[in-house]
Design a protein around this motif. Structure first.
Motif, PDB file in Angstrom:
ATOM      1  N   ILE A  76      44.166  46.429  30.845  1.00 14.22           N
ATOM      2  CA  ILE A  76      42.880  47.120  30.828  1.00 14.22           C
ATOM      3  C   ILE A  76      41.802  46.136  30.389  1.00 14.22           C
ATOM      4  CG2 ILE A  76      41.532  48.992  29.813  1.00 14.22           C
ATOM      5  CD1 ILE A  76      44.179  50.455  29.277  1.00 14.22           C
ATOM      6  N   ILE A  77      40.709  46.088  31.139  1.00 12.48           N
ATOM      7  CA  ILE A  77      39.544  45.284  30.766  1.00 12.48           C
ATOM      8  C   ILE A  77      38.398  46.252  30.517  1.00 12.48           C
ATOM      9  CG2 ILE A  77      37.834  43.602  31.550  1.00 12.48           C
ATOM     10  CD1 ILE A  77      40.048  42.229  33.133  1.00 12.48           C
ATOM     11  N   TYR A  78      37.751  46.119  29.386  1.00 13.53           N
ATOM     12  CA  TYR A  78      36.606  46.955  29.022  1.00 13.53           C
ATOM     13  C   TYR A  78      35.327  46.134  29.156  1.00 13.53           C
ATOM     14  CZ  TYR A  78      40.302  49.597  26.648  1.00 13.53           C
ATOM     15  OH  TYR A  78      41.452  50.295  26.355  1.00 13.53           O
ATOM     16  N   GLY A  79      34.287  46.733  29.712  1.00 12.72           N
ATOM     17  CA  GLY A  79      32.976  46.093  29.754  1.00 12.72           C
ATOM     18  C   GLY A  79      32.730  45.177  30.926  1.00 12.72           C
ATOM     19  N   ALA A  97      41.978  42.484  45.045  1.00 10.10           N
ATOM     20  CA  ALA A  97      41.599  42.029  43.709  1.00 10.10           C
ATOM     21  C   ALA A  97      42.818  41.509  42.966  1.00 10.10           C
ATOM     22  CB  ALA A  97      40.960  43.166  42.931  1.00 10.10           C
ATOM     23  N   LYS A  98      42.568  40.519  42.111  1.00  8.42           N
ATOM     24  CA  LYS A  98      43.594  39.996  41.210  1.00  8.42           C
ATOM     25  C   LYS A  98      43.062  40.158  39.795  1.00  8.42           C
ATOM     26  CE  LYS A  98      45.346  36.609  44.459  1.00  8.42           C
ATOM     27  NZ  LYS A  98      45.595  35.200  44.718  1.00  8.42           N
ATOM     28  N   LEU A  99      43.861  40.752  38.948  1.00 11.45           N
ATOM     29  CA  LEU A  99      43.470  41.040  37.571  1.00 11.45           C
ATOM     30  C   LEU A  99      44.380  40.280  36.629  1.00 11.45           C
ATOM     31  CD1 LEU A  99      41.954  42.774  35.424  1.00 11.45           C
ATOM     32  CD2 LEU A  99      43.716  44.506  35.790  1.00 11.45           C
ATOM     33  N   LYS A 100      43.772  39.608  35.648  1.00 16.50           N
ATOM     34  CA  LYS A 100      44.531  38.936  34.604  1.00 16.50           C
ATOM     35  C   LYS A 100      43.982  39.416  33.267  1.00 16.50           C
ATOM     36  CE  LYS A 100      45.939  34.452  32.839  1.00 16.50           C
ATOM     37  NZ  LYS A 100      45.882  32.998  33.038  1.00 16.50           N
ATOM     38  N   ALA A 101      44.850  39.947  32.435  1.00 14.43           N
ATOM     39  CA  ALA A 101      44.413  40.446  31.128  1.00 14.43           C
ATOM     40  C   ALA A 101      45.478  40.133  30.094  1.00 14.43           C
ATOM     41  CB  ALA A 101      44.148  41.945  31.185  1.00 14.43           C
ATOM     42  N   THR A 102      45.156  39.193  29.210  1.00 14.26           N
ATOM     43  CA  THR A 102      46.027  38.868  28.085  1.00 14.26           C
ATOM     44  C   THR A 102      45.183  38.959  26.824  1.00 14.26           C
ATOM     45  OG1 THR A 102      45.552  36.491  28.090  1.00 14.26           O
ATOM     46  CG2 THR A 102      47.327  37.247  29.542  1.00 14.26           C
ATOM     47  N   GLN A 104      44.277  36.541  25.110  1.00 11.60           N
ATOM     48  CA  GLN A 104      43.401  35.375  25.076  1.00 11.60           C
ATOM     49  C   GLN A 104      42.401  35.309  26.220  1.00 11.60           C
ATOM     50  OE1 GLN A 104      46.916  34.972  24.917  1.00 11.60           O
ATOM     51  NE2 GLN A 104      46.808  35.044  22.685  1.00 11.60           N
ATOM     52  N   GLU A 105      42.710  35.951  27.353  1.00 14.05           N
ATOM     53  CA  GLU A 105      41.873  35.761  28.539  1.00 14.05           C
ATOM     54  C   GLU A 105      41.871  37.008  29.413  1.00 14.05           C
ATOM     55  OE1 GLU A 105      41.804  32.816  32.454  1.00 14.05           O
ATOM     56  OE2 GLU A 105      43.438  32.684  31.033  1.00 14.05           O
ATOM     57  N   THR A 106      40.715  37.309  29.982  1.00 18.45           N
ATOM     58  CA  THR A 106      40.630  38.373  30.988  1.00 18.45           C
ATOM     59  C   THR A 106      39.825  37.843  32.166  1.00 18.45           C
ATOM     60  OG1 THR A 106      38.636  39.315  30.013  1.00 18.45           O
ATOM     61  CG2 THR A 106      40.733  40.251  29.313  1.00 18.45           C
ATOM     62  N   SER A 107      40.271  38.194  33.363  1.00 19.89           N
ATOM     63  CA  SER A 107      39.518  37.801  34.546  1.00 19.89           C
ATOM     64  C   SER A 107      39.851  38.741  35.684  1.00 19.89           C
ATOM     65  CB  SER A 107      39.841  36.343  34.947  1.00 19.89           C
ATOM     66  OG  SER A 107      41.179  36.239  35.359  1.00 19.89           O
ATOM     67  N   ILE A 108      38.898  38.858  36.589  1.00 26.65           N
ATOM     68  CA  ILE A 108      39.095  39.633  37.812  1.00 26.65           C
ATOM     69  C   ILE A 108      38.532  38.813  38.966  1.00 26.65           C
ATOM     70  CG2 ILE A 108      36.951  40.921  37.444  1.00 26.65           C
ATOM     71  CD1 ILE A 108      39.994  42.457  39.104  1.00 26.65           C
ATOM     72  N   GLN A 109      39.278  38.731  40.030  1.00 29.60           N
ATOM     73  CA  GLN A 109      38.855  38.010  41.225  1.00 29.60           C
ATOM     74  C   GLN A 109      38.920  39.000  42.385  1.00 29.60           C
ATOM     75  OE1 GLN A 109      41.364  34.686  42.089  1.00 29.60           O
ATOM     76  NE2 GLN A 109      40.204  34.078  43.871  1.00 29.60           N
ATOM     77  N   ILE A 110      37.811  39.169  43.085  1.00 25.60           N
ATOM     78  CA  ILE A 110      37.739  40.154  44.166  1.00 25.60           C
ATOM     79  C   ILE A 110      37.431  39.448  45.474  1.00 25.60           C
ATOM     80  CG2 ILE A 110      36.592  42.220  45.021  1.00 25.60           C
ATOM     81  CD1 ILE A 110      35.840  42.810  42.085  1.00 25.60           C
TER      82      ILE A 110
END
Length: 113
Positions: A76-79, A97-102, A104-110
């Motif tokens: 889950i990414i907030y904001g 879309a590719k979602l990465k959420a740890t 230490q790091e969050t990212s979304i690539q669309i």
């Protein structure tokens, strides 16, 4: 509903702009629960919550989502920069879309197709 598009491993982009009144937490919880009860929810691979109206915090939303057993292993990414705030991004239905959420790091690539 019957209008839900057919997807494979979807990432849900959700927003909330109704912070009026003392019933926000009850209404948000009920709305989220209706999403979690959909048969297609088993395929969901991530959630992004759009930015909140100025001055609002994610504490209530975070508290509610953390209590949901169905979301324990879903990133889950907030904001994220979309929703009823600026900058205003339009997210197309059916993009890739590719979602990465740890921690230490969050990212979304669309990728728009």
């Amino acid at each position: 509903t019957q209008y839900l598009p057919k997807t494979t491993s979807p990432i849900l982009f959700l927003e909330e702009d109704n912070f009026a009144g003392s019933y926000f937490d009850v209404e948000f919880d009920r709305n989220l629960e209706s999403v979690l009860q959909q048969p297609a929810f088993e395929q969901v691979r991530g959630f992004l919550f759009g930015m909140l109206p100025k001055g609002e915090e994610f504490a209530t939303i975070r508290e509610i989502t953390l209590k949901k057993p169905q979301l324990q292993n879903v990133p889950i990414i907030y904001g994220a920069d979309f929703g009823h705030t600026l900058p205003l991004a339009t997210i197309p239905i059916g993009g890739v879309a590719k979602l990465k959420a740890t921690d230490q790091e969050t990212s979304i690539q669309i990728e728009y197709r």
